[in-house]
Design a protein around this motif. Structure first.
Motif, PDB file in Angstrom:
ATOM      1  N   ILE A 256      88.398  18.758  44.368  1.00  0.00           N
ATOM      2  CA  ILE A 256      88.297  19.589  43.165  1.00  0.00           C
ATOM      3  C   ILE A 256      89.599  19.519  42.371  1.00  0.00           C
ATOM      4  CG2 ILE A 256      87.881  21.913  42.280  1.00  0.00           C
ATOM      5  CD1 ILE A 256      86.314  22.485  44.858  1.00  0.00           C
TER       6      ILE A 256
ATOM      7  N   THR B  54      89.869  18.380  38.610  1.00  0.00           N
ATOM      8  CA  THR B  54      90.392  19.340  37.643  1.00  0.00           C
ATOM      9  C   THR B  54      91.517  18.717  36.825  1.00  0.00           C
ATOM     10  OG1 THR B  54      89.788  21.214  39.060  1.00  0.00           O
ATOM     11  CG2 THR B  54      91.487  21.605  37.390  1.00  0.00           C
TER      12      THR B  54
ATOM     13  N   VAL C 178      92.556  26.407  41.993  1.00  0.00           N
ATOM     14  CA  VAL C 178      91.465  25.862  42.805  1.00  0.00           C
ATOM     15  C   VAL C 178      91.363  26.628  44.118  1.00  0.00           C
ATOM     16  CG1 VAL C 178      90.732  23.855  44.159  1.00  0.00           C
ATOM     17  CG2 VAL C 178      91.430  23.561  41.783  1.00  0.00           C
TER      18      VAL C 178
ATOM     19  N   ASN D  50      88.152  29.150  45.049  1.00  0.00           N
ATOM     20  CA  ASN D  50      87.261  28.519  46.023  1.00  0.00           C
ATOM     21  C   ASN D  50      87.523  28.919  47.469  1.00  0.00           C
ATOM     22  OD1 ASN D  50      85.588  26.342  44.433  1.00  0.00           O
ATOM     23  ND2 ASN D  50      87.673  26.228  43.620  1.00  0.00           N
TER      24      ASN D  50
ATOM     25  N   ARG E 151      83.861  24.296  37.184  1.00  0.00           N
ATOM     26  CA  ARG E 151      83.577  23.629  38.459  1.00  0.00           C
ATOM     27  C   ARG E 151      83.110  24.628  39.516  1.00  0.00           C
ATOM     28  NH1 ARG E 151      82.918  18.185  37.543  1.00  0.00           N
ATOM     29  NH2 ARG E 151      84.404  17.564  35.908  1.00  0.00           N
TER      30      ARG E 151
END
Length: 280
Positions: free
Chosen positions: A9, A13, A40, A44, A80
């Motif tokens: 990710i 990103t 991130v 997450n 995302r």
């Protein structure tokens, strides 16, 4: 989530940031790249989030981005994470887009709780949200992110004083401690001395994450910070990051604070960050 998945990710990103800023020849890639791992990890792995989005934010953790100019990384992480379609990143900074250069609320972009174009205000808003949670019997945490240069704004220190005096202990404020701002290094523009000593003098609990671009260090540090909440003091994290991290020619300099890459530079930056989740 496994570190390898989080790293994927992060790579995607960074690609989103570079492509957004390049397309409109406008935006702030340096600080966005420097805070990619943090945001991130936060969205997450660290925060307790509900499915869907509403402005009340009851029974979930909240995040307020105070240094709103790093909107490219914020938008990418939100997209995302599923807050809005990834394809909408293609509208960054365009007329009538919900993804303006600094986050706004009037168009109802999911994930954005305050307009943060003017620096120095995010902590005050976050403290209000913290106190609202306490009044509502909500035990969730409020997280914020601030630039180190942003702390040169006086309103921050009024809020810092208030938070400790009122025992706002459901707050974790993270400082992007990269030592750079738009006109040069923070030491050259306005030396602030030891931020750790200053926050401690204002009776905050201070935690330092020296490897602020390492996912495992960030996650461990954020979990430690969470364990310190609810004990009578607000918590500050000094996150030592590298401006422009992940794109070698943008790193360690204020030059890319608000500068877009040209075509050749874009290709170079993208080559350093493989596509992992699909470009928009």
């Amino acid at each position: 989530m496994e570190i390898s998945k989080l790293q994927a990710i992060v790579s995607q990103t960074r690609r989103d940031i570079l492509r957004m800023v390049h397309k409109v020849n406008s935006g702030h890639p340096g600080g966005s790249l420097g805070c990619t791992e943090f945001l991130v990890a936060l969205y997450n792995e660290v925060m307790d989030l509900k499915k869907g989005f509403d402005m009340d934010g009851k029974e979930e953790d909240l995040f307020f981005l105070s240094n709103g100019h790093i909107s490219p990384v914020f938008y990418s992480v939100l997209a995302r994470r599923g807050y809005f379609p990834v394809e909408e990143l293609n509208t960054f900074r365009l007329l009538n887009s919900r993804l303006q250069g600094h986050p706004t609320t009037h168009d109802g972009l999911p994930g954005v709780r305050i307009a943060s174009g003017s620096l120095g205000q995010g902590l005050s808003v976050a403290i209000g949200a913290c106190q609202a949670k306490k009044l509502n019997g909500d035990n969730n945490i409020v997280y914020t992110l601030h630039g180190d240069g942003e702390l040169q704004e006086g309103q921050n220190w009024e809020a810092i004083m208030y938070a400790s005096a009122k025992k706002v202990d459901n707050l974790i404020a993270t400082i992007d401690y990269n030592g750079q701002q738009i006109d040069g290094s923070t030491n050259e523009v306005l030396n602030m001395g030891s931020l750790k000593a200053k926050f401690e003098a204002f009776d905050w609990d201070v935690l330092e994450i020296a490897a602020g671009n390492d996912l495992e260090a960030i996650i461990a540090g954020m979990k430690e910070a969470k364990s310190r909440t609810g004990k009578g003091k607000p918590v500050c994290i000094l996150l030592e990051t590298i401006m422009g991290n992940g794109v070698d020619f943008m790193m360690h300099t204020h030059a890319w604070h608000g500068k877009a890459p040209n075509d050749e530079q874009l290709a170079n930056g993208l080559a350093q960050n493989p596509e992992t989740l699909g470009d928009y």
